[in-house]
Design a protein around this motif. Structure first.
Motif, PDB file in Angstrom:
ATOM      1  N   UNK A 145       0.845  -1.193   0.000  1.00 12.66           N
ATOM      2  CA  UNK A 145       0.000   0.000   0.000  1.00 12.66           C
ATOM      3  C   UNK A 145       0.881   1.244   0.000  1.00 12.66           C
ATOM      4  N   UNK A 146       0.639   2.135  -0.914  1.00 13.27           N
ATOM      5  CA  UNK A 146       1.390   3.386  -0.942  1.00 13.27           C
ATOM      6  C   UNK A 146       0.430   4.571  -0.993  1.00 13.27           C
ATOM      7  N   UNK A 147       0.863   5.675  -0.421  1.00 13.07           N
ATOM      8  CA  UNK A 147       0.172   6.965  -0.606  1.00 13.07           C
ATOM      9  C   UNK A 147       1.169   7.861  -1.322  1.00 13.07           C
ATOM     10  N   UNK A 148       0.892   8.240  -2.556  1.00 11.84           N
ATOM     11  CA  UNK A 148       1.862   9.011  -3.339  1.00 11.84           C
ATOM     12  C   UNK A 148       3.085   8.141  -3.556  1.00 11.84           C
ATOM     13  N   UNK A 149       4.274   8.634  -3.138  1.00 11.64           N
ATOM     14  CA  UNK A 149       5.434   7.729  -3.240  1.00 11.64           C
ATOM     15  C   UNK A 149       5.901   7.258  -1.864  1.00 11.64           C
ATOM     16  N   UNK A 150       4.995   7.379  -0.882  1.00 14.60           N
ATOM     17  CA  UNK A 150       5.310   6.906   0.464  1.00 14.60           C
ATOM     18  C   UNK A 150       4.755   5.486   0.624  1.00 14.60           C
ATOM     19  N   UNK A 151       5.644   4.546   0.933  1.00 13.06           N
ATOM     20  CA  UNK A 151       5.223   3.153   1.052  1.00 13.06           C
ATOM     21  C   UNK A 151       4.784   2.887   2.492  1.00 13.06           C
ATOM     22  N   UNK A 152       3.523   2.494   2.670  1.00 11.40           N
ATOM     23  CA  UNK A 152       3.027   2.232   4.021  1.00 11.40           C
ATOM     24  C   UNK A 152       3.334   0.785   4.421  1.00 11.40           C
ATOM     25  N   UNK A 153       2.981  -0.191   3.567  1.00  9.66           N
ATOM     26  CA  UNK A 153       3.436  -1.575   3.788  1.00  9.66           C
ATOM     27  C   UNK A 153       4.057  -2.096   2.510  1.00  9.66           C
ATOM     28  N   UNK A 154       5.060  -2.951   2.663  1.00  3.22           N
ATOM     29  CA  UNK A 154       5.628  -3.636   1.512  1.00  3.22           C
ATOM     30  C   UNK A 154       5.446  -5.134   1.708  1.00  3.22           C
ATOM     31  N   UNK A 155       4.749  -5.773   0.787  1.00  2.22           N
ATOM     32  CA  UNK A 155       4.610  -7.238   0.793  1.00  2.22           C
ATOM     33  C   UNK A 155       4.177  -7.750   2.170  1.00  2.22           C
ATOM     34  N   UNK A 156       3.131  -7.177   2.689  1.00  2.00           N
ATOM     35  CA  UNK A 156       2.637  -7.586   4.009  1.00  2.00           C
ATOM     36  C   UNK A 156       1.829  -8.873   3.869  1.00  2.00           C
ATOM     37  N   UNK A 157       2.274  -9.938   4.560  1.00  4.26           N
ATOM     38  CA  UNK A 157       1.531 -11.196   4.545  1.00  4.26           C
ATOM     39  C   UNK A 157       1.338 -11.646   5.972  1.00  4.26           C
TER      40      UNK A 157
END
Ligand SMILES: Nc1ncnc2c1ncn2[C@@H]1O[C@H](COP(=O)(O)OP(=O)(O)OP(=O)(O)O)[C@@H](O)[C@H]1O
Ligand SMILES: [Mg+2]
Lengths: 238, 255
Positions: A11-23
């Motif tokens: 999940x990203x907002x603009x170019x800010x990554x909130x989660x990367x590959x969250x499982x």
């Protein structure tokens, strides 16, 4: 009673990554607490699970079904005080989910009064939300989410505006309801002691999209001030 | 209460100034009648029933026109909530029709609908509907996001969403739309009546005023104006106030 599952969710907002590959996976009847610094993405996590927001990548399922929109079997207690309907008296706010599914008025009133009693607001049934304090509004929102037999209960810092006493009373109430009704719960909090007391699993969100899952196997019943619980809290790094 | 007293004193002062001007004899009593003759004309036309009959006739038309506009407006809002194409069409229509004074449409309406009550209703609906929609849409567009998400969460859509959540949530805007609509309806009606005249025995307050000028009954003319003002005060200050106390004020929603 439904479990849920995140599969490589980004999940990203603009170019800010909130989660990367969250499982991760929440078992049926588990109690997941989500902690992390302010602005790290706790509300975003809950909003994705509730279907209020969509992820760019990955899939989220509840009870095996993909989440595409909000559903009444997964009620959300929002962080905002604006979540009550100002034109309905307190008891009708609480009974709102029942009205939607067509429960008749006298039964709605009875069940709302029970719920009000549980959160300690039976005196305020006929007041309007603008006549309540922030903490009282939050308790009304809790009762509204609890009333319609949820499968998965989503709560965004629900005890945030409450004093210690009320908070502990409501924690006890939540634990006993959760045990009795076998809800699956996802609960955001700033308070690690609260997380230690309530959770079966802990999700720690960190900056830059990283995250960590941790089991909570503290023995029951949990004394919030015991040495064992303090030790567990000290191990957590936000 | 205190405000009421101030208003009463102001009205009394206006009456005194009026009477004072009359006493100076600056203007002919024919065009500037004394308070006494106005009150007398008011009493006379009330007793004869002329004023009451015209008043009831006008009120009925305004209320019909207003209700018709509200029903139409809500129907349009319901469709516009679910179709963005329809919504942009309505927005275009509003921007075209809103600035057009009802009276400007009169010649066309007379051509199309004649000069019966239907024509008057048409003018009223035209005067009310557009400002009502502007007000209603404005409020619907600004509904608090969290409350909308709660409504999504409990899966209420369609007309139940409109009646249970969206309309009460935008009630301040709805009410101010009705208030604007009310005053626009009343104005449109009086102009239309003056032009149409008596179509079915009664011509309404507008026709009453028009006749008073024709017969040079200036005191009667002022009596008609007083009635219009009193109705305005009663509706705004008492009826709408009563509704506000039971709704937006009770709910803590007044802006
Ligand atoms: N709709 C949005 N558009 C753009 N950015 C957003 C949006 N919602 C949240 N963010 C950003 O995402 C990040 C995470 O926000 P979020 O509300 O999930 O934080 P949080 O962990 O719940 O914080 P808090 O503890 O203060 O409630 C923040 O940096 C925020 O600025
Ligand atoms: Mg948050």
């Amino acid at each position: 009673m439904s479990g849920f599952r995140f599969e490589s969710v980004t999940k990203t907002f603009g170019n800010e990554e909130i989660f990367r590959e969250l499982s991760l996976q929440g078992a049926p009847a588990s109690f997941l607490c989500v902690v992390g610094k302010s602005g790290v993405g706790k509300s975003t996590f809950l909003r994705l699970l509730g279907g209020f927001d969509q992820a760019e990548k990955g899939t989220i399922t509840i009870g095996g079904e993909q989440v595409t929109r909000p559903q009444k079997k997964c009620p959300m207690v929002f962080q905002s005080y604006e979540q009550l309907f100002p034109w309905l008296p307190v008891w009708e706010n609480i009974a709102f989910p029942l009205r939607v599914i067509g429960v008749d008025k006298s039964e709605r009133r009875n069940r709302a009064m029970e719920a009000l009693q549980a959160v300690g607001l039976e005196q305020d049934a006929k007041k309007y939300p603008h006549q309540l304090s922030g903490g009282m509004k939050q308790r009304v929102a809790l009762a509204r989410a609890w009333i319609a037999e949820p499968q998965l209960l989503l709560m965004d810092e629900p005890f945030g505006g409450l004093d210690m006493m009320t908070r502990e009373v409501l924690q006890d109430l939540l634990i006993s309801l959760w045990r009795e009704k076998q809800w699956t719960v996802v609960f955001i909090t700033h308070d690690l002691r609260e997380a230690a007391r309530l959770s079966t699993d802990l999700l720690i969100l960190r900056e830059n999209g990283s995250w960590e899952m941790k089991k909570n196997e503290l023995s029951q019943p949990r004394d919030p001030y015991s040495a064992e619980l303090n030790r567990w809290i000290r191990e957590i790094e936000l | 209460m205190k405000q009421l007293r101030i208003k009463a004193i102001l009205i009394l002062a206006c009456c005194l100034i009026w009477q004072g001007v009359y006493w100076t004899g600056m203007y002919s009593p024919l065009i500037f009648p004394s308070l006494g003759t106005i009150v007398h004309a008011l009493g006379r036309d009330f007793v004869e029933g002329a004023l009451i009959e015209q008043f009831i006739y006008s009120m009925r038309l305004v209320i019909e026109g207003l209700l018709l506009s509200i029903v139409l407006g809500l129907g349009i809002a319901l469709i516009a909530r679910s179709s963005s194409v329809f919504r942009s069409g309505i927005d275009l229509l509003i921007s075209l029709a809103h600035p057009l004074p009802g009276v400007a449409l009169l010649p066309l309406v007379i051509l199309w609908a004649g000069i019966g009550e239907g024509a008057v209703l048409f003018i009223i609906v035209h005067s009310v509907l557009w400002p009502f929609l502007v007000s209603l849409f404005g409020a619907l567009d600004r509904l608090p996001q969290t409350q909308q998400e709660v409504a999504d969460n409990y899966e209420i859509f369609g007309w139940r969403r409109l009646i249970w959540v969206d309309l009460p949530g935008s009630f301040p805007g709805f009410l101010s739309g009705v208030k604007i609509g009310w005053s626009r309806a009343w104005r449109a009606l009086i102009s239309a009546e003056m032009i149409f005249g008596a179509t079915s025995g009664s011509g309404g307050i507008g026709w009453y005023l028009f006749q008073k000028r024709v017969f040079m009954d200036t005191a009667g003319l002022f009596a008609g104006l007083v009635v219009i003002m009193v109705i305005g005060i009663l509706i705004e200050g008492i009826f709408f106030r009563w509704i506000e106390k039971r709704t937006v004020i009770r709910w803590g929603m007044e802006r």
